[in-house]
Design an enzyme around this catalytic site. Sequence first.
Site, PDB file in Angstrom:
ATOM      1  N   ASN A  39      70.065  64.187  69.878  1.00 15.63           N
ATOM      2  CA  ASN A  39      70.967  63.876  70.749  1.00 15.63           C
ATOM      3  C   ASN A  39      70.661  63.656  72.042  1.00 15.63           C
ATOM      4  O   ASN A  39      69.559  64.216  72.592  1.00 15.63           O
ATOM      5  CB  ASN A  39      71.882  65.091  70.790  1.00 15.63           C
ATOM      6  CG  ASN A  39      71.493  66.580  71.060  1.00 15.63           C
ATOM      7  OD1 ASN A  39      70.247  66.808  70.575  1.00 15.63           O
ATOM      8  ND2 ASN A  39      72.397  67.475  71.652  1.00 15.63           N
ATOM      9  N   GLU A  41      72.033  63.505  76.015  1.00 13.48           N
ATOM     10  CA  GLU A  41      73.034  63.812  76.821  1.00 13.48           C
ATOM     11  C   GLU A  41      72.921  62.957  78.078  1.00 13.48           C
ATOM     12  O   GLU A  41      71.567  62.372  78.629  1.00 13.48           O
ATOM     13  CB  GLU A  41      73.296  65.251  77.153  1.00 13.48           C
ATOM     14  CG  GLU A  41      73.439  66.057  75.677  1.00 13.48           C
ATOM     15  CD  GLU A  41      73.932  67.360  75.863  1.00 13.48           C
ATOM     16  OE1 GLU A  41      73.470  67.955  77.144  1.00 13.48           O
ATOM     17  OE2 GLU A  41      74.322  67.974  74.774  1.00 13.48           O
ATOM     18  N   CYS A  50      75.169  61.415  70.087  1.00  9.12           N
ATOM     19  CA  CYS A  50      74.657  62.383  69.034  1.00  9.12           C
ATOM     20  C   CYS A  50      73.481  62.079  68.301  1.00  9.12           C
ATOM     21  O   CYS A  50      72.825  60.919  68.166  1.00  9.12           O
ATOM     22  CB  CYS A  50      76.082  62.474  67.786  1.00  9.12           C
ATOM     23  SG  CYS A  50      77.204  63.586  68.718  1.00  9.12           S
ATOM     24  N   GLU A  52      72.942  61.745  65.003  1.00 11.41           N
ATOM     25  CA  GLU A  52      73.360  60.899  63.935  1.00 11.41           C
ATOM     26  C   GLU A  52      73.179  59.570  64.444  1.00 11.41           C
ATOM     27  O   GLU A  52      72.876  58.786  63.688  1.00 11.41           O
ATOM     28  CB  GLU A  52      74.596  61.309  63.093  1.00 11.41           C
ATOM     29  CG  GLU A  52      74.487  62.772  62.725  1.00 11.41           C
ATOM     30  CD  GLU A  52      75.002  63.973  63.614  1.00 11.41           C
ATOM     31  OE1 GLU A  52      74.661  63.651  65.004  1.00 11.41           O
ATOM     32  OE2 GLU A  52      75.508  64.897  63.243  1.00 11.41           O
ATOM     33  N   CYS A  83      80.017  65.882  63.491  1.00 10.15           N
ATOM     34  CA  CYS A  83      81.297  65.898  64.465  1.00 10.15           C
ATOM     35  C   CYS A  83      82.185  64.522  63.828  1.00 10.15           C
ATOM     36  O   CYS A  83      81.650  63.976  63.159  1.00 10.15           O
ATOM     37  CB  CYS A  83      81.161  65.570  65.946  1.00 10.15           C
ATOM     38  SG  CYS A  83      80.548  63.808  66.413  1.00 10.15           S
ATOM     39  N   CYS A  86      80.582  61.393  64.336  1.00 13.12           N
ATOM     40  CA  CYS A  86      79.347  60.933  63.193  1.00 13.12           C
ATOM     41  C   CYS A  86      79.578  60.910  62.025  1.00 13.12           C
ATOM     42  O   CYS A  86      79.123  59.909  61.164  1.00 13.12           O
ATOM     43  CB  CYS A  86      78.413  61.833  63.622  1.00 13.12           C
ATOM     44  SG  CYS A  86      77.491  61.831  65.364  1.00 13.12           S
TER      45      CYS A  86
HETATM   46  N1  THU Z   1      75.814  66.847  68.469  1.00 13.95           N
HETATM   47  C1  THU Z   1      75.049  66.077  67.881  1.00 13.95           C
HETATM   48  O1  THU Z   1      74.018  65.577  68.168  1.00 13.95           O
HETATM   49  N2  THU Z   1      75.616  65.644  66.743  1.00 13.95           N
HETATM   50  C2  THU Z   1      76.767  66.466  66.021  1.00 13.95           C
HETATM   51  O2  THU Z   1      77.106  65.926  65.049  1.00 13.95           O
HETATM   52  C3  THU Z   1      77.428  67.457  66.920  1.00 13.95           C
HETATM   53  C4  THU Z   1      77.396  67.386  68.212  1.00 13.95           C
HETATM   54  C5  THU Z   1      75.423  67.084  69.984  1.00 13.95           C
HETATM   55  C6  THU Z   1      76.154  66.552  71.094  1.00 13.95           C
HETATM   56  C7  THU Z   1      76.082  67.225  72.269  1.00 13.95           C
HETATM   57  O3  THU Z   1      74.829  66.778  72.878  1.00 13.95           O
HETATM   58  C8  THU Z   1      75.607  68.517  71.761  1.00 13.95           C
HETATM   59  O4  THU Z   1      75.522  68.264  70.309  1.00 13.95           O
HETATM   60  C9  THU Z   1      76.899  69.437  72.019  1.00 13.95           C
HETATM   61  O5  THU Z   1      78.005  68.788  71.632  1.00 13.95           O
END
Ligand code: THU
Length: 132
Positions: A39, A41, A50, A52, A83, A86
């Site tokens: 991920n 941010e 994310c 994925e 999520c 994803c």
């Molecule tokens: N996140 C992912 O990378 N993949 C997911 O399937 C769930 C959430 C990340 C996004 C964000 O940077 C952090 O987790 C918190 O939501």
Amino acid sequence: MSLFEAAKFVRENAHAPYSNFHVGAALRSASGAVFSGCNVENAAYPEGTCAEAGAIAAMVAAGETQIMEILIMADADQPVTPCGGCRQKISEFADKDVVVIIASPTAEQFRTTIGEMLPGSFGLDHLSKVKS
Ligand code: THU
């Protein structure tokens, strides 16, 4: 390299200064290659991506479009599943029976399929009547 090892390795590079929630994803494509992502941010929160999405982007950039297996790794009190966005992204490149592995940094936790995670998904078939 195993999907577990690849996800663990790439998760170390997660850029998550806002959530402090580090995620790694690794997938095996049709050729057998492994692609991974973490991920990433952003101070403008909705611009974050994310893990994925990163793994899928790496696969597509390499000229491949078929996910055979995917593993998602995070470290939380309960197993972390992809999520909704994803799940949709994975389903674009995966048959319904493609296995999704959920793991912590120390162990695989459970296996499911993308079809189980996103039943009734919207896909290319729904666009078949669209005229250009
Ligand atoms: N996140 C992912 O990378 N993949 C997911 O399937 C769930 C959430 C990340 C996004 C964000 O940077 C952090 O987790 C918190 O939501």
